[in-house]
Design a protein around this motif. Sequence first.
Motif, PDB file in Angstrom:
ATOM      1  N   ALA A 230     -29.680 -14.202 -32.909  1.00 15.42           N
ATOM      2  CA  ALA A 230     -30.414 -13.586 -34.257  1.00 15.42           C
ATOM      3  C   ALA A 230     -31.378 -12.829 -34.033  1.00 15.42           C
ATOM      4  O   ALA A 230     -32.172 -11.735 -34.760  1.00 15.42           O
ATOM      5  CB  ALA A 230     -31.664 -14.348 -34.580  1.00 15.42           C
ATOM      6  N   VAL A 231     -32.147 -12.693 -32.488  1.00 17.56           N
ATOM      7  CA  VAL A 231     -33.485 -12.060 -32.277  1.00 17.56           C
ATOM      8  C   VAL A 231     -33.031 -10.510 -32.013  1.00 17.56           C
ATOM      9  O   VAL A 231     -33.353  -9.500 -32.805  1.00 17.56           O
ATOM     10  CB  VAL A 231     -34.490 -12.336 -31.208  1.00 17.56           C
ATOM     11  N   LYS A 232     -32.525 -10.489 -31.558  1.00 19.07           N
ATOM     12  CA  LYS A 232     -31.482  -9.525 -31.180  1.00 19.07           C
ATOM     13  C   LYS A 232     -30.596  -7.934 -32.472  1.00 19.07           C
ATOM     14  O   LYS A 232     -31.037  -6.881 -32.690  1.00 19.07           O
ATOM     15  CB  LYS A 232     -30.440  -9.224 -29.744  1.00 19.07           C
ATOM     16  N   THR A 233     -30.551  -8.897 -33.544  1.00 16.15           N
ATOM     17  CA  THR A 233     -29.868  -8.427 -34.593  1.00 16.15           C
ATOM     18  C   THR A 233     -30.920  -8.067 -35.335  1.00 16.15           C
ATOM     19  O   THR A 233     -31.397  -6.565 -35.795  1.00 16.15           O
ATOM     20  CB  THR A 233     -29.611  -9.559 -36.048  1.00 16.15           C
ATOM     21  N   ALA A 234     -32.404  -8.202 -35.357  1.00 15.86           N
ATOM     22  CA  ALA A 234     -33.479  -7.374 -35.562  1.00 15.86           C
ATOM     23  C   ALA A 234     -34.525  -6.686 -34.957  1.00 15.86           C
ATOM     24  O   ALA A 234     -34.436  -5.299 -35.465  1.00 15.86           O
ATOM     25  CB  ALA A 234     -34.489  -8.069 -36.156  1.00 15.86           C
ATOM     26  N   LYS A 235     -34.138  -7.181 -33.817  1.00 18.80           N
ATOM     27  CA  LYS A 235     -34.580  -5.730 -32.647  1.00 18.80           C
ATOM     28  C   LYS A 235     -33.750  -4.182 -32.312  1.00 18.80           C
ATOM     29  O   LYS A 235     -34.298  -3.199 -32.081  1.00 18.80           O
ATOM     30  CB  LYS A 235     -34.203  -6.276 -31.123  1.00 18.80           C
ATOM     31  N   GLN A 236     -32.057  -4.931 -32.690  1.00 20.27           N
ATOM     32  CA  GLN A 236     -31.714  -3.224 -32.486  1.00 20.27           C
ATOM     33  C   GLN A 236     -32.652  -2.379 -33.696  1.00 20.27           C
ATOM     34  O   GLN A 236     -32.025  -1.348 -33.492  1.00 20.27           O
ATOM     35  CB  GLN A 236     -30.180  -3.724 -32.195  1.00 20.27           C
ATOM     36  N   PHE A 237     -32.582  -2.981 -34.776  1.00 18.45           N
ATOM     37  CA  PHE A 237     -33.182  -2.183 -35.946  1.00 18.45           C
ATOM     38  C   PHE A 237     -34.390  -1.954 -36.277  1.00 18.45           C
ATOM     39  O   PHE A 237     -34.714  -0.954 -36.536  1.00 18.45           O
ATOM     40  CB  PHE A 237     -32.888  -2.843 -37.597  1.00 18.45           C
ATOM     41  N   LEU A 238     -35.168  -1.525 -34.769  1.00 24.89           N
ATOM     42  CA  LEU A 238     -36.399  -1.735 -34.592  1.00 24.89           C
ATOM     43  C   LEU A 238     -36.515  -0.089 -34.029  1.00 24.89           C
ATOM     44  O   LEU A 238     -36.750   0.711 -34.201  1.00 24.89           O
ATOM     45  CB  LEU A 238     -37.430  -2.915 -33.492  1.00 24.89           C
ATOM     46  N   THR A 239     -36.791  -0.747 -32.784  1.00 23.00           N
ATOM     47  CA  THR A 239     -36.216   0.376 -31.450  1.00 23.00           C
ATOM     48  C   THR A 239     -34.826   0.370 -31.000  1.00 23.00           C
ATOM     49  O   THR A 239     -34.843   1.987 -30.402  1.00 23.00           O
ATOM     50  CB  THR A 239     -37.020  -0.083 -30.412  1.00 23.00           C
ATOM     51  N   PHE A 240     -34.015  -0.577 -31.342  1.00 23.26           N
ATOM     52  CA  PHE A 240     -32.854  -0.249 -30.723  1.00 23.26           C
ATOM     53  C   PHE A 240     -32.929  -0.663 -28.940  1.00 23.26           C
ATOM     54  O   PHE A 240     -32.527  -1.794 -28.498  1.00 23.26           O
ATOM     55  CB  PHE A 240     -31.680   1.053 -30.978  1.00 23.26           C
ATOM     56  N   VAL A 241     -33.733   0.315 -28.217  1.00 27.23           N
ATOM     57  CA  VAL A 241     -33.787   0.305 -26.598  1.00 27.23           C
ATOM     58  C   VAL A 241     -34.810   1.035 -26.527  1.00 27.23           C
ATOM     59  O   VAL A 241     -35.564   1.847 -26.865  1.00 27.23           O
ATOM     60  CB  VAL A 241     -32.223   0.994 -25.857  1.00 27.23           C
ATOM     61  N   ASN A 242     -35.264   0.835 -25.859  1.00 24.27           N
ATOM     62  CA  ASN A 242     -36.598   1.316 -25.138  1.00 24.27           C
ATOM     63  C   ASN A 242     -36.309   1.396 -23.710  1.00 24.27           C
ATOM     64  O   ASN A 242     -36.268   0.668 -22.886  1.00 24.27           O
ATOM     65  CB  ASN A 242     -37.729   1.482 -25.445  1.00 24.27           C
TER      66      ASN A 242
ATOM     67  N   GLU B  21     -42.458  -6.162 -29.210  1.00 19.24           N
ATOM     68  CA  GLU B  21     -41.350  -6.726 -30.269  1.00 19.24           C
ATOM     69  C   GLU B  21     -40.830  -7.425 -30.124  1.00 19.24           C
ATOM     70  O   GLU B  21     -40.644  -7.943 -31.392  1.00 19.24           O
ATOM     71  CB  GLU B  21     -40.270  -4.854 -29.557  1.00 19.24           C
ATOM     72  N   ALA B  22     -40.883  -7.915 -29.216  1.00 16.36           N
ATOM     73  CA  ALA B  22     -39.658  -9.871 -29.154  1.00 16.36           C
ATOM     74  C   ALA B  22     -40.679 -10.482 -29.819  1.00 16.36           C
ATOM     75  O   ALA B  22     -39.832 -11.207 -31.078  1.00 16.36           O
ATOM     76  CB  ALA B  22     -40.439 -10.715 -28.147  1.00 16.36           C
TER      77      ALA B  22
END
Length: 442
Positions: free
Chosen positions: A310-322, A156-157
């Motif tokens: 920037a990476v967090k902005t995309a990541k939050q809409f992928l899994t948000f958290v896990n 995911e990263a």
Amino acid sequence: MLSEDQRQGLKAEATSWCYPKTRGKASKLRPPLGAARRPADFACAVASRYGRDMRETRALLNRALAGMGTTIFAEMSALAVETGSVNLGQGFPDIDGPAEIAQAAADAVLAGRGNQYPPGPGIPELRQAIAAHQKRFYGIEVDPDAEVLVTAGATEAVAAAMLALLEPGDEVIAFEPYYDSYAACIAMAGATRVPVTLRAPAFRPDLDALRDAVTDRTRLILLNSPHNPTGMVLTQAELQAIATLAIERDLLVVTDEVYEHIVFDGEHIPIVTLPGMRERTVSISSAGKTFSFTGWKIGWATGSPELIAAVKTAKQFLTFVNGGPFQYAIATGLALPDSFYAELAARLQRRRDLLAAGLQEAGLDVFIPAGTYFITTDIRPLGESDGLAFCRSLPARCGVVAVPNVVFYDNQDAGRSQVRFAFCKRDEVLADAAGRLRQLRS
Ligand SMILES: Cc1ncc(COP(=O)(O)O)c(C=O)c1O
């Protein structure tokens, strides 16, 4: 509870609108009231309905992903199960990681830590442990609040980094063969991959070819060291040349370092430690390989506050958290003493040597890896040249599963005769595999 009659009635009704072409008119496309109460029936109806409509207009799959069907790992692992073969295809250990890390996960679950959504960037304990790890092993100071992002594995990263940092028309340079998710992530971001081929036997990067590959559209270089599948580990001089080029041409670098603790010859040097790289590098790693918990999917990215934001902005809409409770457990793992890390590398080095000897005895050309838990081989000494055909036939020939490197190349000729074997398996499994592979000589 539905009676058997009701169940049969629903099934007949659902079937009648699942297959409208043969069973009825267009009006039948709408599910009759009362039908499809069961999710499976509804899924069936939706799939066949849209499948029928869309075939007449355009392909269902986004064209960026066309041709990226089931991964080779799924195909080969299924073949291993079907044939009862020793699976040296997919890179997962056959023994779980340290008991204290597993216990920490169980404790977290039972104590109610992490069972609800953890914080978006990851729990503070894990972010602090990642920062402490970067300091302990590489002398890198990272701010756990602004410069660390916990992700669903390194996968995911990488995906979030590509989606965050790329725009359509951008080019990404990566050394091939490359880990299969890279091509998909670059494509999903609408960018174009530009491969630079690593060539056997040493798989050292051609730094002139890398320089030539940079254009005005190049946005970033995607690195992987230690490198899957070749086992190549970038040297200080190579990293310096890549860093110099990145600075000169103002490129970003995203570096996948999931095998950072599995190095046998040489040492792992994060490119971010080189002068001028701090502000342009996203470093990625994960717990899966280091702690032998590949199913937990706890990974992370570190970098400057701007890059991580920037990476967090995309990541939050992928899994948000896990993996809330697993995050606590990996924080425990990262604090294990240096001896844990040294033993991991020593154990895998012994296994590398065990499997390499078996593969050599079987008659393959073996490229000894400096890192990772994979060995790349060449099958041509056996009088064969098609790695894919070889891997498909190997289970029937001798009960072993491996992966053809050709699937990791754009330039297929460079990897056609290469085959990868994983050695993250128990000694007895590797010895068994070596015995089976000997049959290739007969
Ligand atoms: C180079 C490389 N990057 C990333 C991954 C995936 O890491 P994770 O399981 O943490 O998503 C793998 C797994 O095989 C890998 O080989």
